[in-house]
Design a protein around this motif. Structure first.
Motif, short mmCIF file in Angstrom:
data_model
loop_
_atom_site.label_atom_id
_atom_site.label_comp_id
_atom_site.label_asym_id
_atom_site.label_seq_id
_atom_site.Cartn_x
_atom_site.Cartn_y
_atom_site.Cartn_z
N GLY A 26 0.82 -1.21 0.00
CA GLY A 26 0.00 0.00 0.00
C GLY A 26 0.85 1.25 0.00
O GLY A 26 0.56 2.22 -0.71
N GLY A 27 1.91 1.27 0.77
CA GLY A 27 2.81 2.42 0.80
C GLY A 27 3.48 2.66 -0.53
O GLY A 27 3.63 3.80 -0.98
N LEU A 29 2.30 1.77 -3.48
CA LEU A 29 1.29 2.26 -4.43
C LEU A 29 0.94 3.73 -4.18
O LEU A 29 0.78 4.50 -5.13
CB LEU A 29 0.03 1.39 -4.35
N ILE A 30 0.84 4.12 -2.93
CA ILE A 30 0.56 5.53 -2.61
C ILE A 30 1.71 6.41 -3.07
O ILE A 30 1.49 7.47 -3.66
CB ILE A 30 0.29 5.69 -1.10
N ALA A 31 2.95 5.99 -2.81
CA ALA A 31 4.11 6.78 -3.25
C ALA A 31 4.15 6.89 -4.76
O ALA A 31 4.43 7.97 -5.30
CB ALA A 31 5.40 6.15 -2.73
N PHE A 33 1.62 6.76 -6.85
CA PHE A 33 0.54 7.65 -7.26
C PHE A 33 0.91 9.12 -7.04
O PHE A 33 0.73 9.96 -7.91
CB PHE A 33 -0.75 7.31 -6.50
N ILE A 34 1.46 9.42 -5.87
CA ILE A 34 1.85 10.80 -5.56
C ILE A 34 2.93 11.28 -6.52
O ILE A 34 2.85 12.39 -7.05
CB ILE A 34 2.31 10.91 -4.09
#
Length: 62
Positions: A26-27, A29-31, A33-34
């Motif tokens: 999850g981390g 994927l969030i990174a 995306f950002i």
């Protein structure tokens, strides 16, 4: 003198490993995306990385 080892106290259970794997994924994927939304931030992160080259100019790392 031997110390008794209880492996259940050392080795994490399958649900614990799965939970940590999902947190890490999850981390990531969030990174990703950002960084995809902010090109200047992506360029800054890329400029902070280390590049290692050999004597022939081939990139070994980075």
């Amino acid at each position: 003198m031997t110390v008794p080892v209880n492996l259940k106290k050392i080795v994490p259970s399958v649900p614990e490993v799965a939970r940590e794997a999902l947190i890490v994924l999850g981390g990531i994927l969030i990174a990703a995306f950002i960084l995809s939304r902010f090109p200047r931030l992506r360029d800054w992160v890329a400029s902070q990385s280390v590049t290692l080259k050999d004597d022939k100019g081939n990139t070994l790392w980075g």
